[in-house]
Design an enzyme around this catalytic site. Structure first.
Site, PDB file in Angstrom:
ATOM      1  N   THR A  98       9.902  -9.961 -12.233  1.00 33.43           N
ATOM      2  CA  THR A  98       9.282 -11.274 -12.420  1.00 33.43           C
ATOM      3  C   THR A  98       7.962 -11.298 -11.641  1.00 33.43           C
ATOM      4  O   THR A  98       7.631 -10.342 -10.942  1.00 33.43           O
ATOM      5  CB  THR A  98      10.197 -12.416 -11.922  1.00 33.43           C
ATOM      6  OG1 THR A  98      10.402 -12.255 -10.517  1.00 33.43           O
ATOM      7  CG2 THR A  98      11.528 -12.423 -12.637  1.00 33.43           C
ATOM      8  N   LYS A 127       6.591  -7.025  -5.109  1.00 37.21           N
ATOM      9  CA  LYS A 127       6.182  -6.829  -3.713  1.00 37.21           C
ATOM     10  C   LYS A 127       6.707  -7.915  -2.781  1.00 37.21           C
ATOM     11  O   LYS A 127       7.030  -7.649  -1.626  1.00 37.21           O
ATOM     12  CB  LYS A 127       4.646  -6.841  -3.622  1.00 37.21           C
ATOM     13  CG  LYS A 127       4.008  -5.583  -4.129  1.00 37.21           C
ATOM     14  CD  LYS A 127       2.510  -5.750  -4.283  1.00 37.21           C
ATOM     15  CE  LYS A 127       2.215  -6.346  -5.642  1.00 37.21           C
ATOM     16  NZ  LYS A 127       0.829  -6.253  -6.088  1.00 37.21           N
ATOM     17  N   ASP A 222      -3.355  -8.595  -1.211  1.00 42.11           N
ATOM     18  CA  ASP A 222      -2.463  -7.654  -1.883  1.00 42.11           C
ATOM     19  C   ASP A 222      -2.312  -6.380  -1.033  1.00 42.11           C
ATOM     20  O   ASP A 222      -1.190  -5.918  -0.792  1.00 42.11           O
ATOM     21  CB  ASP A 222      -3.030  -7.322  -3.276  1.00 42.11           C
ATOM     22  CG  ASP A 222      -2.214  -6.269  -3.994  1.00 42.11           C
ATOM     23  OD1 ASP A 222      -1.088  -6.578  -4.412  1.00 42.11           O
ATOM     24  OD2 ASP A 222      -2.697  -5.124  -4.111  1.00 42.11           O
ATOM     25  N   LYS A 226       1.010  -4.664   1.188  1.00 34.50           N
ATOM     26  CA  LYS A 226       1.428  -3.255   1.150  1.00 34.50           C
ATOM     27  C   LYS A 226       1.420  -2.628   2.548  1.00 34.50           C
ATOM     28  O   LYS A 226       2.254  -1.776   2.853  1.00 34.50           O
ATOM     29  CB  LYS A 226       0.526  -2.487   0.179  1.00 34.50           C
ATOM     30  CG  LYS A 226       0.758  -2.945  -1.272  1.00 34.50           C
ATOM     31  CD  LYS A 226      -0.344  -2.514  -2.199  1.00 34.50           C
ATOM     32  CE  LYS A 226      -0.114  -3.057  -3.608  1.00 34.50           C
ATOM     33  NZ  LYS A 226      -1.290  -2.909  -4.470  1.00 34.50           N
TER      34      LYS A 226
HETATM   35  N1  HSE Z   1      -3.515  -6.064  -8.244  1.00 32.94           N
HETATM   36  C1  HSE Z   1      -2.973  -4.849  -7.724  1.00 32.94           C
HETATM   37  C2  HSE Z   1      -4.095  -3.828  -7.592  1.00 32.94           C
HETATM   38  C3  HSE Z   1      -1.889  -4.359  -8.669  1.00 32.94           C
HETATM   39  O1  HSE Z   1      -5.213  -4.105  -8.029  1.00 32.94           O
HETATM   40  O2  HSE Z   1      -3.873  -2.778  -7.004  1.00 32.94           O
HETATM   41  C4  HSE Z   1      -0.939  -3.389  -8.054  1.00 32.94           C
HETATM   42  O3  HSE Z   1      -0.269  -3.876  -6.936  1.00 32.94           O
END
Ligand code: HSE
Length: 345
Positions: A98, A127, A222, A226
């Protein structure tokens, strides 16, 4: 193993996995004794369908590619929501794909917890839950004697989690450094080729690299997610969102890019984490002007890269796709094959 798969969410990544499973069905059966049927799909936009004997996934793909709802599938039970699908179907493995909310992890977090508590394996590229509760979810899976695979949360199907867990097992890993976001790397590459920031971002959205809200990409959120995931899972720490210093690429101008070019350098958005002498970690996401002979300087376009600093091998780097339909779908196959291997032992 004969997997009975239930999809929670059926967007591009779920469809990517389905294409791979359909095309490689015979090879997977012959080579890995891997067999499967998809028994249920529940998607907030596309509706849901359940058939305990398995769905015809070619028909399903045809429906969704033509913009139709799953309710138009000619048979099966319709109308089950995500939690009903997880709890009340004969699916033994849940593919959770999702949308991602890295701030709360929801609703994926509840989906994954519920599935693990019901004794179902989970594979997921989501994530949010890993950023929020990686350690707890891994523990919950163990307590329930099932597996939770999340290879795709970092670097899509390019091995990052498996590389650490299997190939580099036995090393002490003291830190990592990488290009962990494809959108920003694509924008920086295109700006170097003369495109404007706005044009490059638009193109990255068209190509499907960017998140639904691309602010998360360009502001470094993002990549930050990570960094949290890798710090907790690979370095064994327990940091949260607030522990990572962050700056995105929105302040980098076309002039900055030109200037770097003249200096024979290149801007990259780098995510890194390093264990300090006192055991704490220094984690950050920051634009860095790299020398052109730095291995990460040569990673262009939407490609990602990750270097682990190991005691036995020194730096070990993987370079590969970090986003994309089949590239991320493939990450789920890695996890499914791992479960298949574990269950055969
Ligand atoms: N939006 C993310 C990127 C997608 O550009 O790496 C993968 O996590």
């Amino acid at each position: 193993m004969d997997f009975k798969i239930g999809f929670i969410g059926f967007g591009t990544v779920g469809q990517g996995l389905t294409e791979i499973l359909l095309e490689k069905k015979d090879m997977l059966a012959k080579k890995f004794d891997f067999h499967y049927s998809v028994v249920a799909i529940s998607d907030i936009m596309k509706g849901s369908v359940y058939d305990e004997n398995g769905l015809d996934m070619r028909k399903i793909l045809e429906l969704v590619k033509n913009g139709k709802k799953l309710d138009e599938y000619p048979s099966g039970v319709k109308g089950m929501d995500a939690l009903e699908t997880i709890k009340n179907t004969n699916a033994d493995t849940i593919v959770e794909v999702t949308f991602t909310n890295v701030k709360t992890g929801e609703p994926a977090l509840t989906h994954i917890k519920t599935a693990l508590q019901c004794g179902k394996h989970v594979v997921s590229t989501n994530k949010g839950p890993v950023v929020k509760q990686a350690i707890d979810l891994i523990k919950l899976a163990r307590e329930n004697n099932v597996y939770y695979g999340f290879e795709g949360v970092v670097l899509a199907g390019t091995p990052a989690i498996n590389l650490f867990e299997y190939c580099l097992a036995g090393n002490h890993i003291s830190g990592f450094k990488g290009i962990l976001n494809g959108t920003t790397n694509y924008i920086l590459t295109m700006m170097e080729e003369g495109m404007s920031y706005d044009e490059a971002l638009k193109k990255a959205q068209e190509l499907g690299y960017a998140e639904a809200d691309p602010t998360g990409d360009v502001e470094g959120l993002d990549a930050l997610g990570k960094v949290v995931i890798l710090t907790n899972v690979v370095l064994g720490k327990n940091i949260t969102w607030e522990d990572v210093e962050r700056k995105g690429i929105t302040d980098i101008t076309e002039e900055d890019i030109e200037e770097a070019k003249k200096e024979k350098k290149r801007w990259k958005l780098i995510g890194s984490s390093e264990i300090q002498k006192d055991g704490s970690v220094k984690a950050r996401v920051w634009p860095e002007k790299l020398q052109l002979n730095d291995p990460l300087a040569g990673v262009m376009g939407a490609t990602n890269a990750l270097t682990y600093y190991t005691d036995e091998l020194g730096p070990v780097t993987v370079i590969g796709p970090g986003a994309g339909r089949r590239e991320t779908g493939f990450a789920l196959l890695i996890d499914l094959l791992n479960i298949n291997r574990e269950l055969k032992n």
